[in-house]
Design a protein around this motif. Structure first.
Motif, PDB file in Angstrom:
ATOM      1  N   ASN A  42      -2.584   8.553  -6.619  1.00 30.58           N
ATOM      2  CA  ASN A  42      -1.663   8.473  -7.754  1.00 30.58           C
ATOM      3  C   ASN A  42      -0.271   8.967  -7.376  1.00 30.58           C
ATOM      4  O   ASN A  42       0.744   8.373  -7.788  1.00 30.58           O
ATOM      5  N   ALA A  43      -0.217  10.046  -6.612  1.00 32.13           N
ATOM      6  CA  ALA A  43       1.081  10.576  -6.187  1.00 32.13           C
ATOM      7  C   ALA A  43       1.782   9.607  -5.250  1.00 32.13           C
ATOM      8  O   ALA A  43       3.014   9.480  -5.263  1.00 32.13           O
ATOM      9  N   THR A  44       1.008   8.903  -4.430  1.00 30.20           N
ATOM     10  CA  THR A  44       1.574   7.891  -3.542  1.00 30.20           C
ATOM     11  C   THR A  44       2.173   6.740  -4.342  1.00 30.20           C
ATOM     12  O   THR A  44       3.275   6.269  -4.049  1.00 30.20           O
ATOM     13  N   VAL A  45       1.445   6.284  -5.353  1.00 32.94           N
ATOM     14  CA  VAL A  45       1.957   5.213  -6.220  1.00 32.94           C
ATOM     15  C   VAL A  45       3.278   5.643  -6.842  1.00 32.94           C
ATOM     16  O   VAL A  45       4.263   4.882  -6.841  1.00 32.94           O
ATOM     17  N   LYS A  46       3.315   6.836  -7.371  1.00 31.07           N
ATOM     18  CA  LYS A  46       4.530   7.326  -8.023  1.00 31.07           C
ATOM     19  C   LYS A  46       5.698   7.418  -7.039  1.00 31.07           C
ATOM     20  O   LYS A  46       6.816   6.985  -7.339  1.00 31.07           O
ATOM     21  N   ALA A  47       5.428   7.968  -5.848  1.00 26.23           N
ATOM     22  CA  ALA A  47       6.487   8.141  -4.853  1.00 26.23           C
ATOM     23  C   ALA A  47       7.006   6.800  -4.348  1.00 26.23           C
ATOM     24  O   ALA A  47       8.218   6.610  -4.185  1.00 26.23           O
ATOM     25  N   TYR A  48       6.108   5.852  -4.119  1.00 27.93           N
ATOM     26  CA  TYR A  48       6.506   4.581  -3.514  1.00 27.93           C
ATOM     27  C   TYR A  48       7.114   3.609  -4.522  1.00 27.93           C
ATOM     28  O   TYR A  48       7.660   2.575  -4.132  1.00 27.93           O
ATOM     29  N   SER A  49       7.009   3.924  -5.800  1.00 24.85           N
ATOM     30  CA  SER A  49       7.567   3.034  -6.816  1.00 24.85           C
ATOM     31  C   SER A  49       8.875   3.574  -7.400  1.00 24.85           C
ATOM     32  O   SER A  49       9.414   2.996  -8.344  1.00 24.85           O
ATOM     33  N   SER A  77       2.647   1.451   1.611  1.00 29.78           N
ATOM     34  CA  SER A  77       4.031   1.609   2.069  1.00 29.78           C
ATOM     35  C   SER A  77       4.636   0.254   2.426  1.00 29.78           C
ATOM     36  O   SER A  77       5.783  -0.040   2.065  1.00 29.78           O
ATOM     37  N   ILE A  78       3.866  -0.577   3.098  1.00 31.94           N
ATOM     38  CA  ILE A  78       4.365  -1.892   3.517  1.00 31.94           C
ATOM     39  C   ILE A  78       4.643  -2.786   2.311  1.00 31.94           C
ATOM     40  O   ILE A  78       5.714  -3.402   2.211  1.00 31.94           O
ATOM     41  N   ILE A  79       3.703  -2.846   1.372  1.00 31.43           N
ATOM     42  CA  ILE A  79       3.933  -3.741   0.236  1.00 31.43           C
ATOM     43  C   ILE A  79       5.012  -3.195  -0.690  1.00 31.43           C
ATOM     44  O   ILE A  79       5.718  -3.966  -1.350  1.00 31.43           O
ATOM     45  N   ALA A  80       5.155  -1.862  -0.739  1.00 25.29           N
ATOM     46  CA  ALA A  80       6.257  -1.282  -1.523  1.00 25.29           C
ATOM     47  C   ALA A  80       7.592  -1.711  -0.931  1.00 25.29           C
ATOM     48  O   ALA A  80       8.522  -2.074  -1.664  1.00 25.29           O
ATOM     49  N   ARG A  81       7.698  -1.689   0.393  1.00 27.62           N
ATOM     50  CA  ARG A  81       8.923  -2.138   1.055  1.00 27.62           C
ATOM     51  C   ARG A  81       9.178  -3.616   0.775  1.00 27.62           C
ATOM     52  O   ARG A  81      10.331  -4.057   0.687  1.00 27.62           O
ATOM     53  N   ASP A  82       8.114  -4.377   0.618  1.00 27.68           N
ATOM     54  CA  ASP A  82       8.246  -5.806   0.337  1.00 27.68           C
ATOM     55  C   ASP A  82       8.549  -6.092  -1.131  1.00 27.68           C
ATOM     56  O   ASP A  82       8.697  -7.250  -1.516  1.00 27.68           O
ATOM     57  N   GLY A  83       8.603  -5.033  -1.943  1.00 29.58           N
ATOM     58  CA  GLY A  83       8.974  -5.220  -3.337  1.00 29.58           C
ATOM     59  C   GLY A  83       7.838  -5.180  -4.334  1.00 29.58           C
ATOM     60  O   GLY A  83       8.018  -5.577  -5.493  1.00 29.58           O
ATOM     61  N   GLU A 111       2.659  -1.568 -10.778  1.00 26.66           N
ATOM     62  CA  GLU A 111       1.348  -2.058 -11.200  1.00 26.66           C
ATOM     63  C   GLU A 111       0.534  -2.540 -10.000  1.00 26.66           C
ATOM     64  O   GLU A 111      -0.686  -2.314  -9.931  1.00 26.66           O
ATOM     65  N   ALA A 112       1.188  -3.202  -9.056  1.00 35.30           N
ATOM     66  CA  ALA A 112       0.497  -3.677  -7.857  1.00 35.30           C
ATOM     67  C   ALA A 112       0.021  -2.501  -7.007  1.00 35.30           C
ATOM     68  O   ALA A 112      -1.109  -2.508  -6.491  1.00 35.30           O
ATOM     69  N   LEU A 113       0.870  -1.505  -6.858  1.00 35.94           N
ATOM     70  CA  LEU A 113       0.476  -0.321  -6.094  1.00 35.94           C
ATOM     71  C   LEU A 113      -0.681   0.397  -6.773  1.00 35.94           C
ATOM     72  O   LEU A 113      -1.607   0.887  -6.109  1.00 35.94           O
ATOM     73  N   ASP A 114      -0.620   0.463  -8.085  1.00 37.75           N
ATOM     74  CA  ASP A 114      -1.689   1.120  -8.825  1.00 37.75           C
ATOM     75  C   ASP A 114      -3.009   0.367  -8.665  1.00 37.75           C
ATOM     76  O   ASP A 114      -4.079   0.979  -8.582  1.00 37.75           O
ATOM     77  N   ALA A 115      -2.942  -0.960  -8.597  1.00 38.57           N
ATOM     78  CA  ALA A 115      -4.160  -1.757  -8.405  1.00 38.57           C
ATOM     79  C   ALA A 115      -4.781  -1.455  -7.040  1.00 38.57           C
ATOM     80  O   ALA A 115      -6.016  -1.374  -6.912  1.00 38.57           O
ATOM     81  N   VAL A 116      -3.939  -1.279  -6.018  1.00 40.84           N
ATOM     82  CA  VAL A 116      -4.451  -0.908  -4.698  1.00 40.84           C
ATOM     83  C   VAL A 116      -5.125   0.451  -4.764  1.00 40.84           C
ATOM     84  O   VAL A 116      -6.220   0.662  -4.208  1.00 40.84           O
ATOM     85  N   ALA A 117      -4.476   1.394  -5.441  1.00 35.82           N
ATOM     86  CA  ALA A 117      -5.037   2.738  -5.562  1.00 35.82           C
ATOM     87  C   ALA A 117      -6.392   2.709  -6.261  1.00 35.82           C
ATOM     88  O   ALA A 117      -7.344   3.385  -5.835  1.00 35.82           O
ATOM     89  N   LYS A 118      -6.495   1.925  -7.317  1.00 35.87           N
ATOM     90  CA  LYS A 118      -7.762   1.834  -8.045  1.00 35.87           C
ATOM     91  C   LYS A 118      -8.847   1.197  -7.181  1.00 35.87           C
ATOM     92  O   LYS A 118     -10.016   1.618  -7.208  1.00 35.87           O
ATOM     93  N   GLY A 119      -8.474   0.182  -6.406  1.00 32.63           N
ATOM     94  CA  GLY A 119      -9.448  -0.438  -5.516  1.00 32.63           C
ATOM     95  C   GLY A 119      -9.935   0.518  -4.452  1.00 32.63           C
ATOM     96  O   GLY A 119     -11.134   0.576  -4.137  1.00 32.63           O
TER      97      GLY A 119
END
Length: 210
Positions: free
Chosen positions: A92-99, A172-178, A182-190
């Protein structure tokens, strides 16, 4: 002769912070000296006098980055009462930081320089060491979970640490790609959905022991 004791006419910490931002956005190879000096508000002679070289500047920027960026991610895994909660809080902290939109997306340690043939060996070695330390931090938290009894003794701490560190690198890679929050959170949940199967496997392996 110039007075060697004369103070520099710029704020070194602020200049380092600006250099860190350039490296974070462009990577070591992509950040030119012109990019750096323009952002830092100094000329090349001042950059070399204050930091030594582009390589030395990058290494110092990385050290600064680890002190001021993303500390909440690693604090989260220590504060949580269980290994499961630590993993959830880490993601969760990663999602917040990367978004965040006020900083470059992704992680400088993951994205700053990957290829030793195009970057300094010192830089690649330093980043590899820091990435390994992140895996070690996760491994230690899982080992603590075993010691405290909230994970089974056979839980594969090495595999779990590598899996969740790799998940974070992918984020980190997909965050850099934009990617959106919500997408990052979906990865975290998976990734979190994989936690219980890792626990169940440890229990199953224990039952199969002679």
């Amino acid at each position: 002769m110039a007075d060697r004791g004369r103070p520099r006419s710029f704020d070194r910490t602020e200049a380092l912070e600006r250099a860190m931002q350039v490296f974070w956005k462009k990577g070591y190879e992509g950040a030119s000296l012109n990019d750096l000096t323009a952002a830092m508000g100094i000329g090349c002679p001042s950059l070399y006098a204050a930091f030594g070289s582009k390589e030395d500047l990058f290494l110092e920027a990385i050290a600064h980055y680890t002190k001021v960026i993303g500390t909440e991610i690693w604090e989260a895994i220590e504060k949580a009462s269980t290994a499961r909660a630590a993993t959830q809080d880490f993601l969760n902290a990663t999602v917040k930081a990367y978004s965040r939109t006020d900083l470059p997306q992704g992680c400088l340690i993951a994205l700053g320089a990957l290829h030793q043939d195009s970057s300094s060996g010192r830089i690649c070695a330093d980043l590899r060491r820091r990435r390994a330390e992140n895996i070690d931090a996760l491994r230690s938290r899982f080992q603590r979970g075993i010691a405290e009894g909230d994970l089974p003794a056979g839980f594969d701490c090495d595999a779990a640490a590598l899996f969740y560190a790799t998940t974070q690198h992918g984020m980190s890679i997909i965050a850099r790609d934009g990617a959106s929050r919500e997408a990052l959170d979906a990865v975290a949940k998976g990734a979190m959905a994989a936690f219980q199967p890792l626990v169940d496997k440890a229990y199953a392996d224990k039952q199969l022991e002679p």
